[in-house]
Design a protein around this motif. Sequence first.
Motif, PDB file in Angstrom:
ATOM      1  N   ASP A  87      63.285  45.661  57.487  1.00 59.80           N
ATOM      2  CA  ASP A  87      61.980  45.886  58.096  1.00 59.80           C
ATOM      3  C   ASP A  87      60.835  45.741  57.104  1.00 59.80           C
ATOM      4  O   ASP A  87      59.738  45.323  57.477  1.00 59.80           O
ATOM      5  N   ASP A  88      61.067  46.104  55.848  1.00 63.94           N
ATOM      6  CA  ASP A  88      60.028  45.993  54.835  1.00 63.94           C
ATOM      7  C   ASP A  88      59.732  44.512  54.571  1.00 63.94           C
ATOM      8  O   ASP A  88      60.613  43.741  54.208  1.00 63.94           O
ATOM      9  N   LYS A  89      58.488  44.109  54.738  1.00 64.24           N
ATOM     10  CA  LYS A  89      58.129  42.684  54.660  1.00 64.24           C
ATOM     11  C   LYS A  89      58.377  42.081  53.286  1.00 64.24           C
ATOM     12  O   LYS A  89      58.855  40.948  53.166  1.00 64.24           O
ATOM     13  N   LYS A  90      58.043  42.807  52.233  1.00 57.60           N
ATOM     14  CA  LYS A  90      58.235  42.287  50.875  1.00 57.60           C
ATOM     15  C   LYS A  90      59.717  42.154  50.542  1.00 57.60           C
ATOM     16  O   LYS A  90      60.148  41.168  49.940  1.00 57.60           O
ATOM     17  N   LEU A  91      60.494  43.154  50.932  1.00 58.26           N
ATOM     18  CA  LEU A  91      61.937  43.085  50.683  1.00 58.26           C
ATOM     19  C   LEU A  91      62.581  41.998  51.534  1.00 58.26           C
ATOM     20  O   LEU A  91      63.486  41.289  51.084  1.00 58.26           O
ATOM     21  N   LYS A  92      62.095  41.854  52.752  1.00 60.22           N
ATOM     22  CA  LYS A  92      62.640  40.835  53.644  1.00 60.22           C
ATOM     23  C   LYS A  92      62.426  39.442  53.072  1.00 60.22           C
ATOM     24  O   LYS A  92      63.308  38.580  53.163  1.00 60.22           O
ATOM     25  N   LYS A  93      61.257  39.220  52.481  1.00 62.37           N
ATOM     26  CA  LYS A  93      60.948  37.912  51.902  1.00 62.37           C
ATOM     27  C   LYS A  93      61.967  37.534  50.827  1.00 62.37           C
ATOM     28  O   LYS A  93      62.365  36.362  50.713  1.00 62.37           O
ATOM     29  N   LEU A  94      62.406  38.515  50.028  1.00 62.78           N
ATOM     30  CA  LEU A  94      63.417  38.260  49.001  1.00 62.78           C
ATOM     31  C   LEU A  94      64.720  37.768  49.621  1.00 62.78           C
ATOM     32  O   LEU A  94      65.353  36.830  49.118  1.00 62.78           O
ATOM     33  N   LEU A  95      65.116  38.392  50.725  1.00 68.62           N
ATOM     34  CA  LEU A  95      66.375  38.030  51.367  1.00 68.62           C
ATOM     35  C   LEU A  95      66.275  36.728  52.150  1.00 68.62           C
ATOM     36  O   LEU A  95      67.265  36.005  52.290  1.00 68.62           O
ATOM     37  N   VAL A  96      65.089  36.431  52.669  1.00 67.30           N
ATOM     38  CA  VAL A  96      64.902  35.165  53.386  1.00 67.30           C
ATOM     39  C   VAL A  96      65.176  33.988  52.454  1.00 67.30           C
ATOM     40  O   VAL A  96      65.798  32.992  52.845  1.00 67.30           O
ATOM     41  N   GLU A  97      64.740  34.086  51.203  1.00 64.16           N
ATOM     42  CA  GLU A  97      64.973  33.001  50.243  1.00 64.16           C
ATOM     43  C   GLU A  97      66.460  32.849  49.934  1.00 64.16           C
ATOM     44  O   GLU A  97      66.960  31.737  49.745  1.00 64.16           O
ATOM     45  N   VAL A  98      67.169  33.954  49.876  1.00 67.98           N
ATOM     46  CA  VAL A  98      68.620  33.904  49.675  1.00 67.98           C
ATOM     47  C   VAL A  98      69.292  33.244  50.874  1.00 67.98           C
ATOM     48  O   VAL A  98      70.149  32.355  50.731  1.00 67.98           O
ATOM     49  N   ALA A  99      68.898  33.680  52.067  1.00 72.88           N
ATOM     50  CA  ALA A  99      69.474  33.112  53.286  1.00 72.88           C
ATOM     51  C   ALA A  99      69.155  31.621  53.403  1.00 72.88           C
ATOM     52  O   ALA A  99      69.999  30.834  53.851  1.00 72.88           O
ATOM     53  N   LYS A 100      67.972  31.241  52.974  1.00 75.72           N
ATOM     54  CA  LYS A 100      67.568  29.834  53.052  1.00 75.72           C
ATOM     55  C   LYS A 100      68.444  28.965  52.150  1.00 75.72           C
ATOM     56  O   LYS A 100      68.786  27.827  52.504  1.00 75.72           O
ATOM     57  N   PRO A 238      69.362  32.465  44.674  1.00 73.14           N
ATOM     58  CA  PRO A 238      68.660  33.116  43.558  1.00 73.14           C
ATOM     59  C   PRO A 238      69.158  34.539  43.305  1.00 73.14           C
ATOM     60  O   PRO A 238      68.905  35.450  44.099  1.00 73.14           O
ATOM     61  N   ALA A 239      69.842  34.713  42.201  1.00 75.63           N
ATOM     62  CA  ALA A 239      70.372  36.038  41.857  1.00 75.63           C
ATOM     63  C   ALA A 239      69.252  37.049  41.639  1.00 75.63           C
ATOM     64  O   ALA A 239      69.394  38.232  41.978  1.00 75.63           O
ATOM     65  N   LYS A 240      68.124  36.602  41.094  1.00 74.77           N
ATOM     66  CA  LYS A 240      67.024  37.531  40.808  1.00 74.77           C
ATOM     67  C   LYS A 240      66.487  38.164  42.084  1.00 74.77           C
ATOM     68  O   LYS A 240      66.041  39.316  42.069  1.00 74.77           O
ATOM     69  N   ASN A 241      66.504  37.417  43.178  1.00 76.53           N
ATOM     70  CA  ASN A 241      66.051  37.987  44.451  1.00 76.53           C
ATOM     71  C   ASN A 241      66.919  39.157  44.863  1.00 76.53           C
ATOM     72  O   ASN A 241      66.431  40.187  45.339  1.00 76.53           O
ATOM     73  N   LEU A 242      68.218  39.004  44.689  1.00 74.54           N
ATOM     74  CA  LEU A 242      69.146  40.080  45.043  1.00 74.54           C
ATOM     75  C   LEU A 242      69.009  41.253  44.077  1.00 74.54           C
ATOM     76  O   LEU A 242      69.093  42.417  44.481  1.00 74.54           O
ATOM     77  N   GLU A 243      68.783  40.956  42.801  1.00 75.73           N
ATOM     78  CA  GLU A 243      68.577  42.028  41.821  1.00 75.73           C
ATOM     79  C   GLU A 243      67.331  42.842  42.177  1.00 75.73           C
ATOM     80  O   GLU A 243      67.354  44.081  42.164  1.00 75.73           O
ATOM     81  N   LYS A 244      66.248  42.143  42.497  1.00 74.21           N
ATOM     82  CA  LYS A 244      64.999  42.830  42.861  1.00 74.21           C
ATOM     83  C   LYS A 244      65.177  43.623  44.151  1.00 74.21           C
ATOM     84  O   LYS A 244      64.674  44.745  44.257  1.00 74.21           O
ATOM     85  N   TYR A 245      65.878  43.039  45.104  1.00 69.78           N
ATOM     86  CA  TYR A 245      66.084  43.736  46.365  1.00 69.78           C
ATOM     87  C   TYR A 245      66.872  45.039  46.152  1.00 69.78           C
ATOM     88  O   TYR A 245      66.474  46.103  46.650  1.00 69.78           O
ATOM     89  N   LEU A 246      67.964  44.948  45.421  1.00 71.00           N
ATOM     90  CA  LEU A 246      68.796  46.134  45.181  1.00 71.00           C
ATOM     91  C   LEU A 246      68.037  47.187  44.399  1.00 71.00           C
ATOM     92  O   LEU A 246      68.184  48.395  44.649  1.00 71.00           O
ATOM     93  N   GLU A 247      67.202  46.755  43.481  1.00 71.95           N
ATOM     94  CA  GLU A 247      66.405  47.682  42.672  1.00 71.95           C
ATOM     95  C   GLU A 247      65.357  48.400  43.513  1.00 71.95           C
ATOM     96  O   GLU A 247      65.204  49.623  43.429  1.00 71.95           O
ATOM     97  N   LYS A 248      64.644  47.631  44.349  1.00 70.42           N
ATOM     98  CA  LYS A 248      63.532  48.199  45.097  1.00 70.42           C
ATOM     99  C   LYS A 248      63.985  48.919  46.368  1.00 70.42           C
ATOM    100  O   LYS A 248      63.330  49.860  46.827  1.00 70.42           O
TER     101      LYS A 248
END
Length: 250
Positions: A87-100, A238-248
Motif C-alpha cells: 500500500d505504501d507508494k514509495k515501497l511499492k515503487k521499489l517492488l514494481v521495478e523488481v516485478a518489471k 535489482p537487489a538494491k530495491n529489495l534491500e531498501k524495501y526490507l530495510e524500510k
Amino acid sequence: MEVVEFTMKHKGFAVGESVNELTDENVARFLARVSNTVLTKFPEYLEEKIDVKGLLTLIPSGSLEEKLKFLRSPGTSRKIGNYVREDDKKLKKLLVEVAKAVLTREALKDELPVEFPGGRIEELKTKPRYREEHVNFTAKYGRWIVVKRLIIDEKTPMLDIARLLASINETAVNKIQEFVRIDMSGIEEHFSEFKKVRKGEDIAKLVEKFREFKGSDLEVRYAVNVMLSKLNLTIDPPAKNLEKYLEKAG
C-alpha cells in the motif's frame, strides 16, 4: 584455500557445484551457470509481495519490437502495480521495478538470449558446508573474496531469499565480464547512437542494431543488457530495491 562454489538447499530443491580447476575462464563459465540458476528460482520467492502468476499474464504477444514497446510503456508499470501487494507508494515503487525485471525476462526469453550459455546447476555435485536449508555462494580466488550466505529457517522472509539470489546474480554478471575481459566499451560503442529510446521507429532501429552485433556467446548476453538499458529495461532484478524495501518495511 581457493574455492568458488554455490549450494542451495530449500524445500526439496538441492543443488551445488564448485569449480575444480580454477582459471579465469572456468570461473566465468561457472558464474554463468550460477546466474542462470538463481534467476530461475528468483520469482518464486517474490510471492509474499508480488502475484507472479498474475504478473505473467501481462506478457504481450507479437514481435520483439512490439514486446519492447509494451514493456517500455509507462502504462505497463501501472499495470504491474496491480500485482504488487504493497500500500505504501514509495515501497511499492521499489517492488514494481523488481516485478518489471521478472516480466521483461519472461517476455523476452523466446526472443533474446536472456540466459548465459552453459545451462543451469541442476544437481548436487559438491557437499554443502551447511546441513540446514540455506543459500551459499563463496568465492576465494586470487584477490577476489566474497561470501553471500543465508541460513534459512521458518522465520526467514522469502523476500530475503529473493534479495540474496538477486545479489548473487549481480555479482556473477559483474565478475564474468572481468574474468573473460568482455569489451564493454566496445559493446556500448556499438549502441552509442541511441540515448533514451521511446518511439516505435527508434525501437525498431535499436533491435536492428542488436541483430547486427557480432561477438561471442557471452558478449551477446551483455549486448542484450546494453540494448535494454536504452529502453530503461533490465532482465537482472535489482537487489538494491529489495534491500531498501526490507530495510524500510521493517
